[in-house]
Write a protein that holds these residues in place. Structure first.
Motif, PDB file in Angstrom:
ATOM      1  N   ARG A  31     -22.621 -21.125 132.648  1.00 50.72           N
ATOM      2  CA  ARG A  31     -23.400 -20.583 133.914  1.00 50.72           C
ATOM      3  C   ARG A  31     -22.626 -20.303 134.982  1.00 50.72           C
ATOM      4  O   ARG A  31     -23.032 -19.470 135.873  1.00 50.72           O
ATOM      5  N   TYR A  32     -21.396 -20.871 134.889  1.00 47.14           N
ATOM      6  CA  TYR A  32     -20.445 -20.599 136.088  1.00 47.14           C
ATOM      7  C   TYR A  32     -19.200 -20.117 135.397  1.00 47.14           C
ATOM      8  O   TYR A  32     -18.025 -20.733 135.523  1.00 47.14           O
ATOM      9  N   PRO A  33     -19.060 -18.848 134.793  1.00 47.54           N
ATOM     10  CA  PRO A  33     -17.828 -18.543 134.261  1.00 47.54           C
ATOM     11  C   PRO A  33     -16.662 -18.198 135.107  1.00 47.54           C
ATOM     12  O   PRO A  33     -15.616 -17.918 134.826  1.00 47.54           O
ATOM     13  N   GLN A  34     -17.035 -17.666 136.380  1.00 48.05           N
ATOM     14  CA  GLN A  34     -16.083 -17.209 137.211  1.00 48.05           C
ATOM     15  C   GLN A  34     -15.381 -18.069 138.004  1.00 48.05           C
ATOM     16  O   GLN A  34     -15.640 -19.097 138.608  1.00 48.05           O
ATOM     17  N   ALA A  35     -14.053 -18.084 137.636  1.00 43.33           N
ATOM     18  CA  ALA A  35     -12.739 -18.948 138.205  1.00 43.33           C
ATOM     19  C   ALA A  35     -12.510 -18.345 139.468  1.00 43.33           C
ATOM     20  O   ALA A  35     -13.222 -17.269 140.070  1.00 43.33           O
ATOM     21  N   HIS A  36     -11.667 -18.910 140.321  1.00 43.72           N
ATOM     22  CA  HIS A  36     -11.065 -18.322 141.610  1.00 43.72           C
ATOM     23  C   HIS A  36      -9.578 -18.527 141.747  1.00 43.72           C
ATOM     24  O   HIS A  36      -8.899 -18.998 140.542  1.00 43.72           O
ATOM     25  N   ALA A  37      -9.003 -17.704 142.655  1.00 42.09           N
ATOM     26  CA  ALA A  37      -7.514 -17.803 142.615  1.00 42.09           C
ATOM     27  C   ALA A  37      -7.170 -18.345 143.846  1.00 42.09           C
ATOM     28  O   ALA A  37      -5.794 -18.182 144.316  1.00 42.09           O
ATOM     29  N   VAL A  38      -7.997 -19.510 144.351  1.00 43.98           N
ATOM     30  CA  VAL A  38      -7.481 -20.097 145.769  1.00 43.98           C
ATOM     31  C   VAL A  38      -6.658 -21.402 145.063  1.00 43.98           C
ATOM     32  O   VAL A  38      -7.013 -22.468 144.998  1.00 43.98           O
TER      33      VAL A  38
END
Ligand SMILES: [Zn+2]
Length: 160
Positions: A31-38
């Motif tokens: 449901r939350y496939p979006q990673a981040h670059a922080v």
């Protein structure tokens, strides 16, 4: 399931079923496939700063924003927000700091946003009361769902 204390029993039964089936982690990440670059403190300073500028311009400035390897996720699953009081000259000044547990570097972007929103809201509201959650929802309308799903993710991490 220490991260899920206080949630309704039928909901917890669903979580137990997912755990028993070995599917908790996948069901969250689907449901939350979006990673981040922080990934660095520098990037975190910018990320927190952007949200603060957008929603909490009038709140006191932050003296420090950082990831913290030593943060006890058990005790402070949702980061810490401290007002460190220091004497400067004759004045006692409160320094506002936000520390985010380093494991959130690997979290879906939505979970990092949730925890940052939570800590920013504490700049205005100390307690976890109605006004606090109203401010959280102002910054992130889906706040309650994201907090629950972050707790699911932490539970899955702990189960390994
Ligand atoms: Zn809090």
């Amino acid at each position: 399931m220490k991260y899920l204390a206080g949630y309704p029993a039928p909901l917890l039964a669903e979580v137990q079923a997912l755990i028993a089936a070995g599917r908790l982690r996948d069901s969250v990440l689907q449901r939350y496939p979006q990673a981040h670059a922080v990934r660095s403190d520098r990037a975190l300073v910018d990320y927190v700063g952007d949200l603060k500028r957008e929603y909490l311009r009038s709140a006191e400035p932050l003296s420090k924003v950082a990831y913290d390897n030593h943060l006890q996720v058990l005790r402070n699953a949702l980061g810490t927000h401290t007002a460190v009081s220091r004497v400067q000259g004759r004045q006692l000044k409160a320094k506002r700091e936000i520390r985010i547990a380093s494991l959130f570097k690997e979290a879906p972007e939505a979970f990092l946003r949730m925890i940052v929103v939570h800590e920013l809201a504490h700049l205005k509201q100390r307690e976890h009361d109605k006004a606090f959650y109203a401010l959280c929802r102002h910054m992130e309308p889906d706040y309650h769902q994201l907090e629950f799903d972050t707790r699911l993710w932490l539970t899955a991490l702990e189960l390994g």
